[in-house]
Write a protein that holds these residues in place. Structure first.
Motif, PDB file in Angstrom:
ATOM      1  N   UNK A 174       0.841  -1.213   0.000  1.00  0.00           N
ATOM      2  CA  UNK A 174       0.000   0.000   0.000  1.00  0.00           C
ATOM      3  C   UNK A 174       0.866   1.249   0.000  1.00  0.00           C
ATOM      4  N   UNK A 175       1.919   1.230   0.823  1.00  0.00           N
ATOM      5  CA  UNK A 175       2.849   2.360   0.855  1.00  0.00           C
ATOM      6  C   UNK A 175       3.489   2.553  -0.513  1.00  0.00           C
ATOM      7  N   UNK A 176       3.895   1.439  -1.114  1.00  0.00           N
ATOM      8  CA  UNK A 176       4.560   1.516  -2.412  1.00  0.00           C
ATOM      9  C   UNK A 176       3.611   2.044  -3.483  1.00  0.00           C
ATOM     10  N   UNK A 178       1.236   4.108  -3.065  1.00  0.00           N
ATOM     11  CA  UNK A 178       0.992   5.547  -2.859  1.00  0.00           C
ATOM     12  C   UNK A 178       2.296   6.334  -2.786  1.00  0.00           C
ATOM     13  N   UNK A 179       3.360   5.755  -3.286  1.00  0.00           N
ATOM     14  CA  UNK A 179       4.622   6.482  -3.431  1.00  0.00           C
ATOM     15  C   UNK A 179       4.762   6.882  -4.891  1.00  0.00           C
ATOM     16  N   UNK A 180       4.856   8.206  -5.097  1.00  0.00           N
ATOM     17  CA  UNK A 180       4.902   8.726  -6.463  1.00  0.00           C
ATOM     18  C   UNK A 180       6.351   8.985  -6.866  1.00  0.00           C
TER      19      UNK A 180
ATOM     20  N   UNK B  31      -0.897   8.141 -11.007  1.00  0.00           N
ATOM     21  CA  UNK B  31       0.039   8.513  -9.940  1.00  0.00           C
ATOM     22  C   UNK B  31       0.049  10.018  -9.724  1.00  0.00           C
ATOM     23  N   UNK B  34      -2.898  10.970  -7.815  1.00  0.00           N
ATOM     24  CA  UNK B  34      -2.717  10.649  -6.382  1.00  0.00           C
ATOM     25  C   UNK B  34      -1.959  11.786  -5.699  1.00  0.00           C
ATOM     26  N   UNK B  39      -3.138  12.349  -1.691  1.00  0.00           N
ATOM     27  CA  UNK B  39      -3.237  10.998  -1.130  1.00  0.00           C
ATOM     28  C   UNK B  39      -1.904  10.263  -1.130  1.00  0.00           C
ATOM     29  N   UNK B  40      -0.888  10.887  -1.695  1.00  0.00           N
ATOM     30  CA  UNK B  40       0.416  10.211  -1.753  1.00  0.00           C
ATOM     31  C   UNK B  40       1.018  10.089  -0.365  1.00  0.00           C
ATOM     32  N   UNK B  41       1.656   8.956  -0.101  1.00  0.00           N
ATOM     33  CA  UNK B  41       2.312   8.763   1.203  1.00  0.00           C
ATOM     34  C   UNK B  41       3.767   9.183   1.132  1.00  0.00           C
ATOM     35  N   UNK B  42       4.342   9.168  -0.063  1.00  0.00           N
ATOM     36  CA  UNK B  42       5.747   9.535  -0.213  1.00  0.00           C
ATOM     37  C   UNK B  42       5.986   9.993  -1.640  1.00  0.00           C
ATOM     38  N   UNK B  43       6.977  10.859  -1.794  1.00  0.00           N
ATOM     39  CA  UNK B  43       7.359  11.309  -3.135  1.00  0.00           C
ATOM     40  C   UNK B  43       8.846  11.059  -3.291  1.00  0.00           C
ATOM     41  N   UNK B  44       9.202  10.428  -4.384  1.00  0.00           N
ATOM     42  CA  UNK B  44      10.620  10.179  -4.637  1.00  0.00           C
ATOM     43  C   UNK B  44      11.295  11.488  -5.024  1.00  0.00           C
ATOM     44  N   UNK B  47      11.148  12.043  -8.711  1.00  0.00           N
ATOM     45  CA  UNK B  47       9.871  12.586  -9.197  1.00  0.00           C
ATOM     46  C   UNK B  47       9.810  14.083  -8.931  1.00  0.00           C
TER      47      UNK B  47
END
Lengths: 180, 85
Positions: A174-176, A178-180, B31, B34, B39-44, B47
């Motif tokens: 799920x974390x992956x 929602x990781x953009x 994506x 998102x 709603x994103x939990x993390x951004x690289x 990105x």
């Protein structure tokens, strides 16, 4: 062929195997007792060595009672096969760490644990079924635990632990996602 | 979520469309959606780097920290305490 495709292909084969067993297992369970009296003697002797008080010939009354006695174990085993089929169907579709997978692992663990009780119950009812028509004083009711039951218990606990691991995997997925 | 994503604001300023940006920076529209929706939990970092390059902006133009608000004390309760002494 990458590993994902290989895993999905393997899962498909296992799913087909489970579907075959879902048909063959009930047929064999019904058939073996119905055809017991017509089986070769060597087969009956092998079964008699595995099952205490099993005579060389069975009456239809006793066969009916054996079906009833074996029902708890049969239902649990059928449930396990059904869960495994659903699990391999999910893997075949490429779903490895979904909530449905977690639920199925927990269900499998529960079924294996219930299977211990069902197996003991079936063995007990089986001893009654096989000796019910004996003269008074020669009827038996046995309750026993064997290494088979302990193996079932162990597998059930492992399946439950795997369910918890799969839940962690689901959270990571799920974390992956929602990781953009 | 204490981090607010102001990507829509930057897209409007630069007169760019979301689907164009997604294509340019190499992520799916889903994506990007998102991210825009918060709603994103993390951004690289990769990105973030791609977005800042495409929109010619700084990370601070896109990401904003919004501290969690502390609820104010109830005025009625204060008056009652003052009256009771």
């Amino acid at each position: 062929m990458n590993s994902l495709t290989a895993t999905r292909r393997f899962s498909r084969r296992l799913r087909l195997l489970m579907e075959a067993l879902l048909v063959l297992y009930p047929l064999s369970w019904l058939g073996v007792w119905a055809a017991y009296n017509h089986l070769p003697m060597a087969w009956r002797e092998a079964m008699m060595r595995q099952t205490a008080w099993l005579p060389s010939r069975l009456t239809w009354d006793t066969i009916g009672l054996l079906y009833v006695a074996g029902l708890p174990r049969f239902l649990v085993a059928f449930g396990i096969l059904f869960c495994l089929r659903r699990l391999f169907r999910l893997y075949e579709a490429g779903n490895f760490f979904e909530l449905a997978n977690v639920v199925l692992y927990r269900r499998l663990g529960t079924l294996f644990l219930v299977g211990v009780v069902a197996s003991v119950l079936s063995d007990t009812l089986g001893s009654v079924a096989l000796t019910l028509h004996n003269p008074p004083g020669q009827r038996m009711l046995t309750v026993g635990l064997s290494s088979d039951h302990l193996q079932l218990l162990f597998v059930g606990l492992v399946a439950m632990a795997l369910g918890r691991v799969m839940e962690q995997g689901r959270l990571l997925q799920d974390d992956a996602k929602l990781t953009v | 979520m204490p981090i607010r994503v102001n990507l829509d604001v930057m897209l409007a300023r630069r007169k760019r469309k979301a689907n164009q940006l997604a294509l340019e920076i190499g992520i799916t529209e889903q994506n990007l959606s998102v991210l825009r929706a918060g709603r994103a939990r993390a951004v690289r970092f990769s990105t973030l780097d791609a977005i800042c390059t495409a929109l010619a902006c700084q990370p601070g133009d896109i990401l904003e920290h919004v501290p969690a608000t502390v609820p104010e004390p109830d005025a009625t309760t204060d008056e009652q305490e003052h009256r009771d002494g």
